[in-house]
Scaffold this motif. Structure first.
Motif, PDB file in Angstrom:
ATOM      1  N   VAL A 197       0.845  -1.203   0.000  1.00 41.88           N
ATOM      2  CA  VAL A 197       0.000   0.000   0.000  1.00 41.88           C
ATOM      3  C   VAL A 197       0.877   1.248   0.000  1.00 41.88           C
ATOM      4  O   VAL A 197       0.634   2.202  -0.750  1.00 41.88           O
ATOM      5  N   CYS A 198       1.911   1.254   0.845  1.00 41.20           N
ATOM      6  CA  CYS A 198       2.792   2.415   0.934  1.00 41.20           C
ATOM      7  C   CYS A 198       3.535   2.667  -0.375  1.00 41.20           C
ATOM      8  O   CYS A 198       3.765   3.819  -0.751  1.00 41.20           O
ATOM      9  N   ALA A 221      10.298   0.306   7.602  1.00 47.17           N
ATOM     10  CA  ALA A 221      10.169  -0.355   6.295  1.00 47.17           C
ATOM     11  C   ALA A 221       9.007   0.213   5.498  1.00 47.17           C
ATOM     12  O   ALA A 221       9.119   0.447   4.287  1.00 47.17           O
ATOM     13  N   ALA A 222       7.869   0.425   6.175  1.00 51.79           N
ATOM     14  CA  ALA A 222       6.706   0.994   5.490  1.00 51.79           C
ATOM     15  C   ALA A 222       7.006   2.416   5.020  1.00 51.79           C
ATOM     16  O   ALA A 222       6.663   2.809   3.896  1.00 51.79           O
ATOM     17  N   LEU A 223       7.649   3.195   5.879  1.00 53.59           N
ATOM     18  CA  LEU A 223       7.969   4.576   5.519  1.00 53.59           C
ATOM     19  C   LEU A 223       8.955   4.638   4.356  1.00 53.59           C
ATOM     20  O   LEU A 223       8.825   5.483   3.467  1.00 53.59           O
ATOM     21  N   SER A 224       9.930   3.743   4.353  1.00 53.63           N
ATOM     22  CA  SER A 224      10.907   3.749   3.261  1.00 53.63           C
ATOM     23  C   SER A 224      10.286   3.301   1.943  1.00 53.63           C
ATOM     24  O   SER A 224      10.808   3.621   0.866  1.00 53.63           O
ATOM     25  N   ALA A 225       9.162   2.574   2.029  1.00 50.67           N
ATOM     26  CA  ALA A 225       8.472   2.156   0.811  1.00 50.67           C
ATOM     27  C   ALA A 225       7.654   3.288   0.193  1.00 50.67           C
ATOM     28  O   ALA A 225       7.302   3.235  -0.985  1.00 50.67           O
ATOM     29  N   MET A 226       7.327   4.314   0.987  1.00 55.39           N
ATOM     30  CA  MET A 226       6.524   5.420   0.478  1.00 55.39           C
ATOM     31  C   MET A 226       7.307   6.239  -0.536  1.00 55.39           C
ATOM     32  O   MET A 226       8.536   6.319  -0.484  1.00 55.39           O
TER      33      MET A 226
END
Length: 317
Positions: A197-198, A221-226
């Motif tokens: 989703v990110c 990890a989620a933030l770096s995927a954004m």
């Protein structure tokens, strides 16, 4: 002397709710806006028939170790992460909440934060108030145009769906989401993971309840995927986002901005977060509309009355 059951209201509710409660209970209301500490919670459990707690009151597992008179906790709010529900049940208490009443108001705050963050409204207002605005020009404070962008929702319950409807039908946004269970939502597409989703969304909104499973669901990890132009909005609970990792992402340009109504150690807001211009900070306004708080209060009252009378309450958790 009254024969009415004794109720403790942890913090004052709107006047119409307090008046209605007095028709059913011998009401005591604390005279502070601060949450109950452990000692107060233990005393309340020993002294009252029903307690109407609010956000942050200390009803963890250690609150239920002494004498208990209370039959239940009629929580004011949909979130109840300040209550150890399993410990309460083991002690013989019923726990309830107020779902539904908060849905639209919380979704509206999410849209407020999306628009304010994407269009740099907080930054612009600070500029005007400081007397630093030099007048309009074509490249002044250019932000993100949200129409037609992709919204990513983490948690597709009532509130997540209300946010998705507003964004899809109001702004023509594509909607993707992550949810622990498979869910069919018109106009939205479920993805397999938070990271996916990110990676996909221009705007990521958290709408999950606080629980051990959702703690730091938005992590490094989620933030770096954004995407670097993407923004994060949190209207859930503060600890669903790793606040330190979010600050780092904001500082190093990993994400473009954040709109926050909740904080990991609320009401503490880190100085590093307050120093950032690309962040909108609200003081937990999610349900802060009079009619909404009155609806929540009446729902909590109906639960409290049922608990006192030994009936199944409308909204058990």
């Amino acid at each position: 002397m009254t024969d009415l059951p004794k109720l403790l209201v942890s913090r004052a509710l709107p006047d119409s709710v307090m008046d209605a409660l007095r028709d059913h209970f011998d009401v005591t209301c604390r005279d502070t806006t601060q949450p109950m500490d452990l000692s107060e919670s233990r005393d309340a459990l020993a002294d009252y028939d029903v307690i109407l707690p609010t956000l942050g009151d200390a009803f963890g597992d250690d609150a239920f170790t002494g004498t208990i008179r209370a039959k239940g906790l009629a929580n004011f709010g949909v979130g109840y992460n300040h209550i150890d529900v399993e410990a309460a049940r083991k002690a013989g208490l019923v726990v309830t909440n107020t779902p539904g009443a908060v849905t639209d108001a919380t979704a509206d705050i999410a849209l407020t934060l999306i628009l304010m963050t994407a269009r740099r409204a907080g930054e612009g207002e600070r500029m005007v108030r400081a007397g630093n605005w030099q007048g309009w020009h074509p490249t002044q404070m250019l932000g993100m145009h949200i129409s037609g962008k992709t919204l990513g929702v983490i948690g597709m319950g009532r509130i997540g769906q209300a946010i998705a409807r507003r964004c899809h039908h109001g702004f023509g946004m594509d909607v993707v989401f992550h949810n622990r269970s498979v869910k069919s939502v018109p106009g939205a597409r479920q993805l397999a993971s938070v990271v996916e989703v990110c990676q996909t969304a221009d705007i990521v909104v958290t709408a999950v309840p606080a629980s051990p499973e959702t703690f730091h669901i938005i992590d490094a990890a989620a933030l770096s995927a954004m995407q670097p132009q993407a923004i994060l909005v949190n209207i859930a609970r503060g600890d669903v986002v790793d606040e330190a990792a979010m600050i780092a992402a904001l500082q190093n340009g990993g994400i473009a901005g954040a709109g926050l109504d909740v904080y990991e150690r609320e009401p503490h807001v880190p100085a590093a977060l307050m120093a950032l211009e690309n962040v909108v900070l609200l003081p937990h306004l999610g349900t802060a509309a009079l009619e909404v708080r009155e609806d929540m209060g009446r729902m909590a009252m109906d639960n409290a009355v049922a608990i006192a009378e030994g009936r199944d309450p409308p909204n058990p958790v």
